[in-house]
Design an enzyme around this catalytic site. Structure first.
Site, PDB file in Angstrom:
ATOM      1  N   HIS A  23      -1.243  -1.421   3.155  1.00 12.33           N
ATOM      2  CA  HIS A  23      -0.689  -2.304   4.193  1.00 12.33           C
ATOM      3  C   HIS A  23      -1.326  -1.981   5.559  1.00 12.33           C
ATOM      4  O   HIS A  23      -1.746  -2.889   6.283  1.00 12.33           O
ATOM      5  CB  HIS A  23       0.831  -2.110   4.220  1.00 12.33           C
ATOM      6  CG  HIS A  23       1.553  -2.912   5.254  1.00 12.33           C
ATOM      7  ND1 HIS A  23       2.505  -3.854   4.931  1.00 12.33           N
ATOM      8  CD2 HIS A  23       1.490  -2.898   6.607  1.00 12.33           C
ATOM      9  CE1 HIS A  23       2.964  -4.402   6.055  1.00 12.33           C
ATOM     10  NE2 HIS A  23       2.381  -3.837   7.080  1.00 12.33           N
ATOM     11  N   GLU A  24      -1.414  -0.688   5.890  1.00 16.60           N
ATOM     12  CA  GLU A  24      -1.958  -0.300   7.206  1.00 16.60           C
ATOM     13  C   GLU A  24      -3.465  -0.555   7.284  1.00 16.60           C
ATOM     14  O   GLU A  24      -3.966  -0.982   8.325  1.00 16.60           O
ATOM     15  CB  GLU A  24      -1.636   1.162   7.519  1.00 16.60           C
ATOM     16  CG  GLU A  24      -0.159   1.512   7.577  1.00 16.60           C
ATOM     17  CD  GLU A  24       0.689   0.539   8.358  1.00 16.60           C
ATOM     18  OE1 GLU A  24       0.200  -0.029   9.353  1.00 16.60           O
ATOM     19  OE2 GLU A  24       1.846   0.317   7.971  1.00 16.60           O
TER      20      GLU A  24
ATOM     21  N   HIS B 280      -4.169  -4.022   8.163  1.00 15.47           N
ATOM     22  CA  HIS B 280      -3.991  -4.319   9.600  1.00 15.47           C
ATOM     23  C   HIS B 280      -5.294  -4.124  10.377  1.00 15.47           C
ATOM     24  O   HIS B 280      -5.548  -4.832  11.354  1.00 15.47           O
ATOM     25  CB  HIS B 280      -2.942  -3.391  10.217  1.00 15.47           C
ATOM     26  CG  HIS B 280      -1.538  -3.907  10.140  1.00 15.47           C
ATOM     27  ND1 HIS B 280      -1.141  -5.099  10.696  1.00 15.47           N
ATOM     28  CD2 HIS B 280      -0.410  -3.371   9.593  1.00 15.47           C
ATOM     29  CE1 HIS B 280       0.161  -5.280  10.490  1.00 15.47           C
ATOM     30  NE2 HIS B 280       0.628  -4.248   9.817  1.00 15.47           N
TER      31      HIS B 280
ATOM     32  N   CYS C  96       7.125  -5.519   7.755  1.00 17.69           N
ATOM     33  CA  CYS C  96       6.141  -5.086   8.749  1.00 17.69           C
ATOM     34  C   CYS C  96       6.815  -5.044  10.111  1.00 17.69           C
ATOM     35  O   CYS C  96       7.534  -5.974  10.485  1.00 17.69           O
ATOM     36  CB  CYS C  96       4.977  -6.072   8.764  1.00 17.69           C
ATOM     37  SG  CYS C  96       3.734  -5.681  10.004  1.00 17.69           S
ATOM     38  N   LEU C  97       6.564  -3.984  10.886  1.00 13.47           N
ATOM     39  CA  LEU C  97       7.177  -3.863  12.210  1.00 13.47           C
ATOM     40  C   LEU C  97       6.743  -4.996  13.135  1.00 13.47           C
ATOM     41  O   LEU C  97       7.453  -5.310  14.093  1.00 13.47           O
ATOM     42  CB  LEU C  97       6.819  -2.511  12.832  1.00 13.47           C
ATOM     43  CG  LEU C  97       7.405  -1.273  12.123  1.00 13.47           C
ATOM     44  CD1 LEU C  97       6.856   0.000  12.747  1.00 13.47           C
ATOM     45  CD2 LEU C  97       8.928  -1.291  12.171  1.00 13.47           C
TER      46      LEU C  97
ATOM     47  N   GLN D  15      -1.285  -2.692  16.077  1.00 15.15           N
ATOM     48  CA  GLN D  15       0.137  -2.988  16.286  1.00 15.15           C
ATOM     49  C   GLN D  15       0.653  -2.451  17.624  1.00 15.15           C
ATOM     50  O   GLN D  15       1.745  -2.828  18.048  1.00 15.15           O
ATOM     51  CB  GLN D  15       0.990  -2.414  15.150  1.00 15.15           C
ATOM     52  CG  GLN D  15       0.773  -3.129  13.822  1.00 15.15           C
ATOM     53  CD  GLN D  15       1.667  -2.569  12.758  1.00 15.15           C
ATOM     54  OE1 GLN D  15       1.371  -1.534  12.180  1.00 15.15           O
ATOM     55  NE2 GLN D  15       2.795  -3.226  12.516  1.00 15.15           N
TER      56      GLN D  15
ATOM     57  N   GLY E 248       4.841   3.207   8.466  1.00 18.23           N
ATOM     58  CA  GLY E 248       3.427   3.159   8.801  1.00 18.23           C
ATOM     59  C   GLY E 248       3.203   2.352  10.061  1.00 18.23           C
ATOM     60  O   GLY E 248       4.047   1.525  10.440  1.00 18.23           O
TER      61      GLY E 248
END
Ligand SMILES: [Zn+2]
Length: 172
Positions: free
Chosen positions: A135-136, A139, A93-94, A51, A46
């Protein structure tokens, strides 16, 4: 399509409450396509617009990581309107490389969003995809998965985030 640089903690864009998407134009479609490519290249399941430094309520999710095109979800202005049950699993997480911990998430959710043409869409899902979407969506409000940790896990995450921030300072 292009692979975009992924913003790493403590980049302040990761703490922004993003604006609603109002213009469903070629720029939005291009951003979504670039985000899908960036997510697949990472690789990740995701990616949210902040991000990649864009303060818009746009997220892409693909729990197959590029294996199954039908699983790519582009969510514009997503809102989780139903949450049921509870599941605790490891998350990463990226934007927080090297940090992983167990996070409580709903087991099943319903999401309302718009597609790239602005048409409303609703998605009921569970398990890993529900986790990825929660999660997204977090963000888009500047919330990171480490914000959900409590007690000793929170303390450990705080130390890891501090170290990550120091590394980023050195890298700049
Ligand atoms: Zn993330």
């Amino acid at each position: 399509m292009a692979i975009l640089p992924i913003r790493i903690y403590p980049d302040p864009v990761l703490r922004v409450k993003c604006h609603r998407v109002e213009q469903f134009d070629a720029g939005l479609r291009r951003l979504a396509a670039d985000m899908v490519e960036t997510m697949h290249a990472a690789p990740g399941v995701g990616l949210a617009a902040p991000q990649v430094g864009v303060e818009l309520r746009l997220a892409v999710v693909d729990v197959s990581v590029g294996e199954d095109a039908s699983l790519v979800k582009v969510l514009v202005n997503p809102e989780v309107v139903r949450r049921e049950g509870l599941e605790t699993e490891i998350e990463g997480c990226l934007s927080l490389p090297g940090i992983n911990d167990k996070v409580d998430r709903p087991l099943t959710i319903t999401v309302q969003a718009q597609d790239l043409e602005g048409q409303p869409l609703e998605l009921a899902t569970e398990g890993f995809m529900a986790r990825a979407i929660c999660h997204e969506v977090d963000h888009l409000d500047g919330v990171l998965f480490t914000d959900h940790l409590r007690g000793l896990r929170r303390e450990r995450a705080r130390r890891q985030l501090k170290r990550l921030a120091e590394e980023q300072e050195v890298a700049v």
